[in-house]
Motif scaffolding. Structure first.
Motif, PDB file in Angstrom:
ATOM      1  N   GLY A  24      -1.699   7.347  -3.174  1.00  0.00           N
ATOM      2  CA  GLY A  24      -0.389   7.398  -2.845  1.00  0.00           C
ATOM      3  C   GLY A  24       0.091   8.734  -2.988  1.00  0.00           C
ATOM      4  O   GLY A  24       0.933   9.170  -2.235  1.00  0.00           O
ATOM      5  N   GLU A  25       0.084   9.503  -4.068  1.00  0.00           N
ATOM      6  CA  GLU A  25       0.874  10.652  -4.486  1.00  0.00           C
ATOM      7  C   GLU A  25      -0.007  11.781  -3.602  1.00  0.00           C
ATOM      8  O   GLU A  25       0.655  12.685  -3.297  1.00  0.00           O
ATOM      9  N   THR A  26      -1.131  11.870  -4.252  1.00  0.00           N
ATOM     10  CA  THR A  26      -1.703  13.033  -3.854  1.00  0.00           C
ATOM     11  C   THR A  26      -2.362  13.268  -2.367  1.00  0.00           C
ATOM     12  O   THR A  26      -1.916  14.145  -1.823  1.00  0.00           O
ATOM     13  N   LEU A  27      -2.563  11.971  -1.912  1.00  0.00           N
ATOM     14  CA  LEU A  27      -3.031  12.012  -0.426  1.00  0.00           C
ATOM     15  C   LEU A  27      -1.972  11.444   0.381  1.00  0.00           C
ATOM     16  O   LEU A  27      -1.729  11.717   1.685  1.00  0.00           O
ATOM     17  N   GLY A  28      -0.727  10.981  -0.277  1.00  0.00           N
ATOM     18  CA  GLY A  28       0.460  10.540   0.497  1.00  0.00           C
ATOM     19  C   GLY A  28       0.465   9.249   1.326  1.00  0.00           C
ATOM     20  O   GLY A  28       1.146   8.877   2.354  1.00  0.00           O
ATOM     21  N   LEU A  29      -0.817   8.569   1.154  1.00  0.00           N
ATOM     22  CA  LEU A  29      -0.892   7.223   1.951  1.00  0.00           C
ATOM     23  C   LEU A  29       0.187   5.941   1.224  1.00  0.00           C
ATOM     24  O   LEU A  29       0.547   6.061   0.112  1.00  0.00           O
ATOM     25  N   THR A  30       0.590   5.143   2.158  1.00  0.00           N
ATOM     26  CA  THR A  30       1.042   3.999   1.780  1.00  0.00           C
ATOM     27  C   THR A  30      -0.031   3.118   1.093  1.00  0.00           C
ATOM     28  O   THR A  30      -0.897   2.652   1.632  1.00  0.00           O
ATOM     29  N   VAL A  31       0.220   2.788  -0.239  1.00  0.00           N
ATOM     30  CA  VAL A  31      -0.601   1.873  -0.917  1.00  0.00           C
ATOM     31  C   VAL A  31       0.081   0.775  -1.527  1.00  0.00           C
ATOM     32  O   VAL A  31       1.331   0.948  -2.119  1.00  0.00           O
ATOM     33  N   SER A  32      -0.516  -0.511  -1.413  1.00  0.00           N
ATOM     34  CA  SER A  32       0.164  -1.631  -1.944  1.00  0.00           C
ATOM     35  C   SER A  32      -0.727  -2.049  -2.960  1.00  0.00           C
ATOM     36  O   SER A  32      -1.997  -2.084  -2.934  1.00  0.00           O
ATOM     37  N   GLU A  33      -0.369  -3.114  -4.067  1.00  0.00           N
ATOM     38  CA  GLU A  33      -1.261  -3.688  -5.114  1.00  0.00           C
ATOM     39  C   GLU A  33      -0.927  -4.982  -5.008  1.00  0.00           C
ATOM     40  O   GLU A  33       0.172  -5.609  -4.993  1.00  0.00           O
ATOM     41  N   ASP A  34      -1.983  -5.910  -5.041  1.00  0.00           N
ATOM     42  CA  ASP A  34      -1.920  -7.317  -5.050  1.00  0.00           C
ATOM     43  C   ASP A  34      -3.060  -8.028  -5.970  1.00  0.00           C
ATOM     44  O   ASP A  34      -4.389  -7.683  -5.625  1.00  0.00           O
ATOM     45  N   HIS A  35      -2.845  -8.453  -7.075  1.00  0.00           N
ATOM     46  CA  HIS A  35      -3.731  -9.064  -8.010  1.00  0.00           C
ATOM     47  C   HIS A  35      -4.682  -8.241  -8.559  1.00  0.00           C
ATOM     48  O   HIS A  35      -5.781  -8.428  -8.415  1.00  0.00           O
ATOM     49  N   GLY A  36      -4.239  -6.924  -8.928  1.00  0.00           N
ATOM     50  CA  GLY A  36      -5.210  -5.895  -9.078  1.00  0.00           C
ATOM     51  C   GLY A  36      -6.148  -5.075  -8.151  1.00  0.00           C
ATOM     52  O   GLY A  36      -6.824  -4.197  -8.496  1.00  0.00           O
ATOM     53  N   LEU A  37      -5.711  -5.420  -6.863  1.00  0.00           N
ATOM     54  CA  LEU A  37      -6.443  -4.669  -5.880  1.00  0.00           C
ATOM     55  C   LEU A  37      -5.547  -4.043  -5.036  1.00  0.00           C
ATOM     56  O   LEU A  37      -4.413  -4.390  -4.927  1.00  0.00           O
ATOM     57  N   LEU A  38      -6.026  -2.624  -4.453  1.00  0.00           N
ATOM     58  CA  LEU A  38      -5.323  -1.845  -3.759  1.00  0.00           C
ATOM     59  C   LEU A  38      -5.334  -2.141  -2.486  1.00  0.00           C
ATOM     60  O   LEU A  38      -6.621  -2.259  -1.959  1.00  0.00           O
ATOM     61  N   HIS A  39      -4.368  -1.865  -1.476  1.00  0.00           N
ATOM     62  CA  HIS A  39      -4.739  -1.887  -0.007  1.00  0.00           C
ATOM     63  C   HIS A  39      -4.002  -0.571   0.540  1.00  0.00           C
ATOM     64  O   HIS A  39      -2.788  -0.183   0.035  1.00  0.00           O
ATOM     65  N   LEU A  40      -4.967   0.348   1.090  1.00  0.00           N
ATOM     66  CA  LEU A  40      -4.571   1.558   1.523  1.00  0.00           C
ATOM     67  C   LEU A  40      -4.246   1.167   3.037  1.00  0.00           C
ATOM     68  O   LEU A  40      -4.831   0.633   3.792  1.00  0.00           O
ATOM     69  N   HIS A  41      -2.779   1.712   3.483  1.00  0.00           N
ATOM     70  CA  HIS A  41      -2.362   1.323   4.640  1.00  0.00           C
ATOM     71  C   HIS A  41      -2.525   2.474   5.441  1.00  0.00           C
ATOM     72  O   HIS A  41      -1.678   3.527   5.389  1.00  0.00           O
ATOM     73  N   LEU A  42      -3.321   2.460   6.618  1.00  0.00           N
ATOM     74  CA  LEU A  42      -3.830   3.828   7.458  1.00  0.00           C
ATOM     75  C   LEU A  42      -2.898   3.767   8.780  1.00  0.00           C
ATOM     76  O   LEU A  42      -2.802   2.500   9.370  1.00  0.00           O
ATOM     77  N   ALA A  43      -2.758   4.591   9.324  1.00  0.00           N
ATOM     78  CA  ALA A  43      -2.408   4.633  10.853  1.00  0.00           C
ATOM     79  C   ALA A  43      -3.359   3.950  11.490  1.00  0.00           C
ATOM     80  O   ALA A  43      -4.507   3.957  11.381  1.00  0.00           O
TER      81      ALA A  43
END
Length: 123
Positions: A24-43
């Motif tokens: 989220g911070e270093t690479l600047g991706l949109t990241v969401s978290e759900d039940h301890g899992l991360l979802h990276l939202h890519l173009a």
């Protein structure tokens, strides 16, 4: 059978909080978290699942590639953000960390869990 499924990829990390900060911070991706899992939202809309694994072993291959128009600028900016580039025997990069030995210009780096990522410039 799977022609019309919306497939996605995933990989493990040993620390979800650290991964969330990095992606989220270093690479600047949109990241969401759900039940301890991360979802990276890519173009393009295809998400990548990042999940915790207690006995995580880093992938020894590239799990995620980031195409860019200007690899020089991308490598410079990633360096400013604390990213260090990998050097693999037989694939010696230049002083900036960019491999220019054929194919796309590419620079490999790792996430905090040791998974291999790349930034590459095609053409």
């Amino acid at each position: 059978m799977f022609k019309d499924t919306k497939a996605f990829s995933g990989f493990s990390v040993n620390d979800v909080g650290e991964a969330k900060r990095f992606y989220g911070e270093t690479l600047g991706l949109t990241v969401s978290e759900d039940h301890g899992l991360l979802h990276l939202h890519l173009a393009g809309g295809t998400p990548v699942l990042v999940y915790p694994k207690e006995n995580h072993t880093p992938a020894s291959f590239t799990v995620l590639n980031f195409p860019v128009d200007d690899i020089e600028a991308a490598v410079e900016e990633l360096g400013r953000r604390g990213v260090r580039f990998e050097r693999y025997p037989g694939l010696e990069p230049d002083e900036k960390g960019i491999f220019r030995g054929g194919g796309p210009l590419i620079a490999w780096f790792t996430d905090p869990a040791g998974n291999v990522l790349s930034v590459l410039q095609e053409g």
